[in-house]
Every structure is written in structure tokens, then in C-alpha cells.
Design a protein around this motif. Structure first.
Motif, mmCIF file in Angstrom:
data_model
loop_
_atom_site.group_PDB
_atom_site.id
_atom_site.type_symbol
_atom_site.label_atom_id
_atom_site.label_comp_id
_atom_site.label_asym_id
_atom_site.label_seq_id
_atom_site.Cartn_x
_atom_site.Cartn_y
_atom_site.Cartn_z
ATOM 1 N N GLU A 33 0.738 -1.235 0.150
ATOM 2 C CA GLU A 33 -0.149 0.046 0.083
ATOM 3 C C GLU A 33 0.881 1.233 0.215
ATOM 4 N N GLU A 37 0.686 4.259 -2.860
ATOM 5 C CA GLU A 37 0.656 5.623 -2.236
ATOM 6 C C GLU A 37 1.916 6.487 -3.149
ATOM 7 N N SER A 41 1.383 9.189 -6.084
ATOM 8 C CA SER A 41 1.778 10.535 -6.069
ATOM 9 C C SER A 41 2.738 10.910 -7.086
ATOM 10 N N SER A 88 5.928 10.458 1.328
ATOM 11 C CA SER A 88 5.575 8.985 1.035
ATOM 12 C C SER A 88 6.783 8.108 1.230
ATOM 13 N N LEU A 98 -4.175 11.050 4.183
ATOM 14 C CA LEU A 98 -4.700 10.498 2.869
ATOM 15 C C LEU A 98 -5.925 11.265 2.631
ATOM 16 N N ARG A 143 -7.349 6.822 -6.936
ATOM 17 C CA ARG A 143 -7.235 5.875 -5.683
ATOM 18 C C ARG A 143 -7.433 4.524 -5.751
ATOM 19 N N ARG A 146 -4.357 1.905 -5.018
ATOM 20 C CA ARG A 146 -3.988 1.280 -3.612
ATOM 21 C C ARG A 146 -4.785 0.158 -3.328
#
Length: 451
Positions: A33, A37, A41, A88, A98, A143, A146
Motif C-alpha cells: 500500500e 501511495e 503521488s 511517502s 490521505l 485512488r 491502492r
């Protein structure tokens, strides 16, 4: 109803319940995870740079007379994205951060859309026609990288709330000149509001959010199961030879007891002398430390000579050569490993003394070659991958015979002759023909590999 509640609780929780999932699996999930992230980014940074470049080189839309918020919004979002990317890599981003990030994404989009009626000096209904709304699907899709339905659901719901807020403001901003209409042509050609059209946009955003959330709900379950299976497969490779573990994990069908094949192989059996009586006088931690040193040494020697450890039998080791994968030099390799194991243990006595073993650690080894059956045995609920056959029994009996023969390593004449045809050469061996070996029906021609 209970299924729906469980599914909703699953989505809001972000995955399976705490019980039943090993900590190492959860650690692996968190690691993936965190990697996701960072990917999000980077994608966000790429998008903001792309839109900034596009804004800089594209022709300006005519008709603007008010303040242009776009450069400020893109600049602020660029700084926030860079900060998010740097953080991150420093640590695992907490959930509250988040959620703030999702809020910033939606605030940027809603704020830009809202600013259009100021920039172009039009009624707020003007911004409802902007195609910029479609960018909301980019943020929702991001999103999904993730594999956590909570963040997709949150992004979609925030987007729905933001858009409904824009619609509400446009509808009630000028109560003296209500712009709500039911005329589709008037809606398309003027600053009028068609409630049905805005509800359609809202439903599309909401529906896409729900579909992605459900897909991720199912995908996340598979992710947890796959990660757990991957961890189990990795552990399996520590309990079995790599080839054996691969044959289990990569099997096209479920393995059943009774499956196997016959191969020509050599079996090496090794055992520590007086281990039981000596270890009974030592603390358990010293016994285990000595065993670990010995087994690490033994496994290294066996692997280097082309063998594979089949199982550890307390202080005993059963290794195979040519059983797991075919070999043209299996007997020669096994004899080299047997002799080298004895000499390596003798040369590394300092390791065992440092671990706490009193006196010299002495071992016995024996090798026997012949046809063996390699396969799965056991019951439907408890399986074991192993080798069985006369060579296995002979190797065990020959190792026991070391004590009677005052030797450290033995084999029989048949195995010795076979190893010689495979290129094995050694000087100063001692042959002991027609020797009675306990457990064997007939006398055996023994060859002493090490005294």
C-alpha cells in the motif's frame, strides 16, 4: 441483510478482520500500500506537470474578464503533490493525511470549476457546462491504484458532495432571477439549470464510484489471499528443496497421496554421534544452537555437491541426490558430499565449541544408491513429500554400521562402483567384503570412505 452489513463493514475497515491474518501478511500488505501511495503521488505529479505545460502552451480561451485562479491553483497543487511524494518516501502516510489529500484533490477541482463564473463574469450556472468536471474520474481512478475501496468511496462521495454544492449554489445564487429550466435547448444554449442533467452527472459519478468500490472490495480480498499464499509459498521453500516447493506450489491440480515417480538416486544419511546422551546434560538453547550450526554447515555442503535435504530427523539428516531432479552423477555427488561433510565438521570444531558443545562433535555418514520412489504420501488432510525405497533403508542401516566398523563414512560396493563410473575418484579407500550389517539379510561388501 447481514451479508450487506458485513460487506459494508469490510469496505469501511479496508480489508479482512484482524483475526486470522498473520502479522507478516499485514506487514506485506502495508508495504504494498505504501508503494501504491508513492505511485499515486508520481502519477499526480505527472498530471499536474502535464496540465501546467498544456495551460502554458495552449491558446487562451476568449471571453475572460475576471481574475484567473488557474495558475495559483496549479502552483499550490504542485507544491502539495511534491510534499506528499517526499513524505511517502520518508514514512507510511497515515490515513488522516490521505483523507486530507483527497480533500485537497476535490477542493482543487471544485474550486477551479467554481472560479470559472468569476473569471468569465457569468452567472454561476455557467460553470455547470464546463468539461472540467470529467477530471473527477481521474482522481477517483487514482485512488483505485491502492486497492482499498475506502479511499475510492471517499473520493467519489466527496466529489458528489462537491458537485451538488456547486449545483445548489448555482440554483439559489440569484433568487430574483431563478435560472432553473425544463427546456433542454435553453439549458444548452444559455446560463440555465436543468436539474435532471445535473442529477445525471451526479448519478454517473456515484455509480462509477460504487462500481469501482465493489470491484476493489473483491480485488482486495484476492490481494490478501494472494499475499498470504505468497508468504506461505516462501515459507514452503524453507521447509523443502526449491524444486520440491515449486512442484507443490506450481502444480496444475491439487496433490493427492499416492502420486509419485520412480528414479535412480543416491541417499545420504548423516547423524551426530552420542547426541542424545550429551544433549540431555545441556540446556535446550545450547542444544538448538549447536544443531543450527551443524545443520547450516551440512546443508551448505550438500547443496554445493548437488544434493537436496529431504528432511531433518532430530540430529539426523536425510539428503537425496538425483531424486528431486535427474542427475547423471548422483552417486558420485553423494559420496563426495558424505566425505566432505565429515571433513568439514572436523575442520569447524570451533563453531560447535563456541555454540556450547563439550568436546569434539563427531558425525557418521553413509550413502546408498538405487531406484527410489519420489512422491506424496500421507492422508487427505496431512501430506508429506518424500522418497521411499531400498536405498533409503540401506543408507540408514549403513550409517548405523559406522559404530560397529569404527568408521565415519560408509557405502556399499554397488554404490561405490556406480560412483566410479560417474567420475568419482578417491585414494586409500578400505574395502570390507562380506560384512554382517544389522538389519540386512545378507552380508554386504562395505567401502570405508572415512575412518
Amino acid at each position: 441483510m447481514s451479508t450487506f452489513r458485513n460487506s459494508l463493514r469490510y469496505i469501511l475497515h479496508g480489508g479482512p478482520p484482524e483475526n486470522g491474518i498473520p502479522d507478516r501478511v499485514r506487514t506485506e500488505i502495508r508495504s504494498r500500500e505504501a508503494s501504491s501511495e508513492r505511485l499515486i503521488s508520481w502519477v499526480q505529479l505527472g498530471l499536474v506537470l502535464f496540465f501546467t505545460t498544456l495551460y502554458a502552451i495552449a491558446p487562451r480561451a476568449e471571453g475572460a474578464s475576471g481574475f484567473n485562479f488557474v495558475p495559483i491553483a496549479l502552483g499550490a497543487y504542485f507544491l502539495f503533490t511534491v510534499l506528499r511524494l517526499v513524505l511517502s518516501y520518508r514514512f507510511e502516510l497515515p490515513q488522516w493525511y490521505l483523507l486530507i489529500s483527497i480533500g485537497v484533490d476535490m477542493a482543487l477541482l471544485v474550486g477551479l470549476i467554481f472560479s470559472f463564473h468569476i473569471q468569465y463574469d457569468q452567472h454561476p450556472a455557467f460553470y455547470l457546462k464546463t468539461p472540467t468536471l470529467m477530471y473527477v474520474f481521474i482522481f477517483i481512478g487514482l485512488r483505485a491504484l491502492r486497492f482499498d475501496p475506502r479511499f475510492v468511496l471517499t473520493t467519489g462521495l466527496v466529489a458528489v458532495a462537491g458537485w451538488l454544492g456547486l449545483v445548489f449554489y448555482a440554483a439559489f445564487a440569484d433568487m430574483d432571477h431563478m435560472r432553473v429550466t425544463r427546456n433542454y435547448v435553453e439549458y444548452l444554449t444559455g446560463n440555465s439549470i436543468l436539474i435532471g442533467a445535473e442529477l445525471d452527472k451526479t448519478m454517473v459519478i456515484f455509480t462509477v464510484t460504487i462500481i469501482l468500490s465493489v470491484a476493489l472490495y473483491r480485488g482486495r480480498s484476492m490481494l490478501f489471499e494472494a499475499t498470504r499464499d505468497h508468504a506461505a509459498a516462501s515459507d514452503l521453500r524453507r521447509f523443502f528443496a526449491p524444486e520440491v516447493a515449486a512442484s507443490i506450489t506450481d502444480a496444475d491440480t491439487e496433490l493427492q497421496a499416492g502420486e509419485g515417480s520412480q528414479r535412480e538416486a543416491a541417499i545420504l544419511y548423516a547423524d551426530i554421534r552420542s547426541f542424545t546422551s550429551t544433549s540431555a546434560k545441556l540446556p535446550p538453547e545450547i542444544v538448538l544452537a549447536v544443531l543450527a550450526e551443524y545443520q547450516n554447515l551440512a546443508v551448505e555442503v550438500i547443496n554445493q555437491e548437488g544434493g537436496r535435504v529431504d528432511k531433518f530427523l532430530g540430529d539426523g539428516i536425510l539428503a537425496t541426490f538425483g531424486a528431486v531432479h535427474p542427475s547423471d552423477t548422483y552417486a558420485a555427488d553423494a559420496l563426495r558430499a558424505a566425505s566432505r561433510l565429515v571433513s568439514s565438521v572436523e575442520a569447524d570444531q570451533h563453531r560447535f565449541r563456541a555454540a556450547g558443545w563439550p568436546g569434539r562433535l563427531r558425525i557418521g555418514t553413509a550413502v546408498a544408491a538405487g531406484p527410489v520412489t519420489v512422491g506424496v504420501i500421507g492422508s487427505k488432510n496431512r501430506l508429506e513429500f518424500t522418497v521411499i525405497g531400498d536405498a533409503v533403508n540401506r543408507a540408514a542401516k549403513l550409517e548405523d554400521a559406522n559404530k560397529e566398523q569404527n568408521s565415519s563414512s560408509l557405502t556399499d560396493r554397488v554404490t561405490w562402483d556406480l560412483a566410479c563410473t560417474q567420475g568419482y575418484q578417491i585414494e586409500d579407500i578400505e574395502a570390507r567384503p562380506s560384512t554382517i550389517v544389522a538389519g540386512m539379510n545378507n552380508p554386504v561388501d562395505l567401502v570405508v570412505l572415512a575412518s
